[in-house]
Design an enzyme around this catalytic site. Structure first.
Site, PDB file in Angstrom:
ATOM      1  N   TYR A 181       0.834  -1.202   0.000  1.00  0.00           N
ATOM      2  CA  TYR A 181       0.000   0.000   0.000  1.00  0.00           C
ATOM      3  C   TYR A 181       0.873   1.258   0.000  1.00  0.00           C
ATOM      4  O   TYR A 181       0.637   2.196  -0.779  1.00  0.00           O
ATOM      5  CB  TYR A 181      -0.909  -0.039   1.240  1.00  0.00           C
ATOM      6  CG  TYR A 181      -1.893   1.087   1.333  1.00  0.00           C
ATOM      7  CD1 TYR A 181      -3.026   1.127   0.524  1.00  0.00           C
ATOM      8  CD2 TYR A 181      -1.714   2.121   2.255  1.00  0.00           C
ATOM      9  CE1 TYR A 181      -3.932   2.159   0.611  1.00  0.00           C
ATOM     10  CE2 TYR A 181      -2.624   3.158   2.357  1.00  0.00           C
ATOM     11  CZ  TYR A 181      -3.736   3.179   1.540  1.00  0.00           C
ATOM     12  OH  TYR A 181      -4.643   4.202   1.635  1.00  0.00           O
TER      13      TYR A 181
HETATM   14  P1  NAD Z   1     -13.491   1.893   0.879  1.00  0.00           P
HETATM   15  O1  NAD Z   1     -13.041   0.483   0.973  1.00  0.00           O
HETATM   16  O2  NAD Z   1     -14.496   2.397   1.839  1.00  0.00           O
HETATM   17  O3  NAD Z   1     -14.001   2.207  -0.608  1.00  0.00           O
HETATM   18  C1  NAD Z   1     -13.218   1.865  -1.722  1.00  0.00           C
HETATM   19  C2  NAD Z   1     -14.113   1.712  -2.924  1.00  0.00           C
HETATM   20  O4  NAD Z   1     -13.280   1.347  -4.037  1.00  0.00           O
HETATM   21  C3  NAD Z   1     -15.154   0.582  -2.764  1.00  0.00           C
HETATM   22  O5  NAD Z   1     -16.430   1.029  -3.133  1.00  0.00           O
HETATM   23  C4  NAD Z   1     -14.633  -0.517  -3.678  1.00  0.00           C
HETATM   24  O6  NAD Z   1     -15.669  -1.342  -4.224  1.00  0.00           O
HETATM   25  C5  NAD Z   1     -13.914   0.298  -4.745  1.00  0.00           C
HETATM   26  N1  NAD Z   1     -12.922  -0.505  -5.466  1.00  0.00           N
HETATM   27  C6  NAD Z   1     -11.995  -1.363  -4.954  1.00  0.00           C
HETATM   28  N2  NAD Z   1     -11.324  -1.949  -5.937  1.00  0.00           N
HETATM   29  C7  NAD Z   1     -11.802  -1.446  -7.100  1.00  0.00           C
HETATM   30  C8  NAD Z   1     -11.501  -1.676  -8.455  1.00  0.00           C
HETATM   31  N3  NAD Z   1     -10.560  -2.574  -8.830  1.00  0.00           N
HETATM   32  N4  NAD Z   1     -12.190  -0.995  -9.404  1.00  0.00           N
HETATM   33  C9  NAD Z   1     -13.152  -0.105  -9.048  1.00  0.00           C
HETATM   34  N5  NAD Z   1     -13.493   0.130  -7.775  1.00  0.00           N
HETATM   35  C10 NAD Z   1     -12.812  -0.526  -6.814  1.00  0.00           C
HETATM   36  O7  NAD Z   1     -12.140   2.782   0.975  1.00  0.00           O
HETATM   37  P2  NAD Z   1     -11.943   4.326   1.369  1.00  0.00           P
HETATM   38  O8  NAD Z   1     -11.470   4.386   2.771  1.00  0.00           O
HETATM   39  O9  NAD Z   1     -13.120   5.117   0.944  1.00  0.00           O
HETATM   40  O10 NAD Z   1     -10.682   4.658   0.455  1.00  0.00           O
HETATM   41  C11 NAD Z   1     -10.795   5.336  -0.773  1.00  0.00           C
HETATM   42  C12 NAD Z   1      -9.391   5.743  -1.227  1.00  0.00           C
HETATM   43  O11 NAD Z   1      -8.806   6.580  -0.240  1.00  0.00           O
HETATM   44  C13 NAD Z   1      -8.448   4.562  -1.431  1.00  0.00           C
HETATM   45  O12 NAD Z   1      -7.620   4.802  -2.539  1.00  0.00           O
HETATM   46  C14 NAD Z   1      -7.632   4.568  -0.161  1.00  0.00           C
HETATM   47  O13 NAD Z   1      -6.373   3.997  -0.321  1.00  0.00           O
HETATM   48  C15 NAD Z   1      -7.528   6.070   0.110  1.00  0.00           C
HETATM   49  N6  NAD Z   1      -7.248   6.399   1.489  1.00  0.00           N
HETATM   50  C16 NAD Z   1      -8.031   5.933   2.492  1.00  0.00           C
HETATM   51  C17 NAD Z   1      -7.719   6.243   3.806  1.00  0.00           C
HETATM   52  C18 NAD Z   1      -8.569   5.730   4.952  1.00  0.00           C
HETATM   53  O14 NAD Z   1      -8.055   5.679   6.076  1.00  0.00           O
HETATM   54  N7  NAD Z   1      -9.828   5.390   4.740  1.00  0.00           N
HETATM   55  C19 NAD Z   1      -6.617   7.041   4.098  1.00  0.00           C
HETATM   56  C20 NAD Z   1      -5.825   7.499   3.046  1.00  0.00           C
HETATM   57  C21 NAD Z   1      -6.156   7.174   1.739  1.00  0.00           C
END
Ligand code: NAD
Length: 251
Positions: free
Chosen positions: A158
């Protein structure tokens, strides 16, 4: 109360828009006047999310796997047919993968994170940038992570993917600097979404312990910065990394 951001006339794609941070970003866009298409790999949650967001404006849904070039191309074609154009891309779809030491990952687990979090963002940018260049206008916002700046232990795939996404943002920013297409990324700390289910409780507590504000990111705080970066008012920043870490990264 959120600031009003004018996105009238814009047409946006939010990948991974069915839930979490993507959904929060998508929710701000129609309220600001943009047409939006959510791309997500999970159809059931995707349709439900789009139905909820339709109360706020013109919102469409498209099943797409961002790690699959053919799926992304099909989604691009259908989305342009529906909306007429795409001039905003929020590259948000992502997974964390399991928490373990680097040498304990199977190659498939490690590659799987890179495929979605880094190559997925590249494939979506690759598909949509030519249309933005033709329009002479576009905004791309990549959702990276504090992990990409700092490198979290037990999350090397990641962290590497998100560091790669920061590098991709910088390269694209320079390549497109005179095209009217601006490319920036944000680096959130931890936000309590369903992504936490992929991590150990120990890892979640590690991330919280690193945040000087001593709380998690709210998804609305991420969406607020993303909405501004997606707007014409963001006009002299490209290839830049915008921090959202409650003071963890003061650089
Ligand atoms: P989440 O798991 O709640 O949502 C992620 C979404 O992406 C889901 O709806 C999933 O179905 C979709 N997804 C996964 N693989 C996919 C693919 N191959 N094609 C299309 N859609 C796909 O995650 P989140 O917390 O909302 O995270 C969203 C983004 O923010 C991610 O890139 C994550 O790395 C980043 N992020 C999250 C955090 C955190 O703590 N939540 C912190 C920093 C960055």
């Amino acid at each position: 109360m959120a600031n009003a951001i004018d996105l009238s006339g814009n047409a946006a794609v939010v990948t991974g828009g069915a839930r979490g941070i993507g959904y929060a970003c998508a929710a701000r866009l129609p309220r600001s006047g943009a047409i939006v298409t959510l791309w997500d790999v999970d159809p059931t949650t995707l349709w439900a999310a789009a139905e909820r967001l339709k109360a706020m404006g013109s919102v469409h849904a498209q099943v797409a796997d961002v790690s699959d070039a053919a799926s992304v191309e099909a989604a691009r074609a259908e989305t342009v047919r529906t909306m007429g154009k795409v001039d905003i891309l929020i590259n948000n779809a992502g997974i964390t993968g399991p928490n373990k030491k680097t040498w304990e990952y199977s190659p498939g687990e490690w590659r799987g994170v890179i495929e979605i979090d880094l190559i997925g963002a590249y494939l979506c940018a690759r598909a949509l940038i030519p249309g933005m260049i033709a329009l002479g206008y576009g905004r791309i916002v990549n959702i990276a992570s504090i992990a990409g700046k700092e490198g979290n232990p037990n999350a090397s795939a990641y962290s590497a993917a998100k560091a790669g996404l920061i590098g991709l943002t910088k390269s694209l920013g320079k390549e497109l600097a005179t095209s009217g297409v601006l490319v920036n990324c944000v680096t959130p700390a931890a936000a309590q979404t369903e992504i936490f289910q992929q991590m150990t409780e120990e890892h979640v507590q590690y991330m919280l312990s690193k945040i000087p504000m001593n709380r998690f990111n709210m998804v609305e705080e991420i969406a607020a910065l993303v909405a501004w970066l997606a707007s014409a008012e963001c006009s002299f920043s490209t290839g830049a990394v915008f921090d959202l870490s409650g003071g963890r990264a003061t650089y």
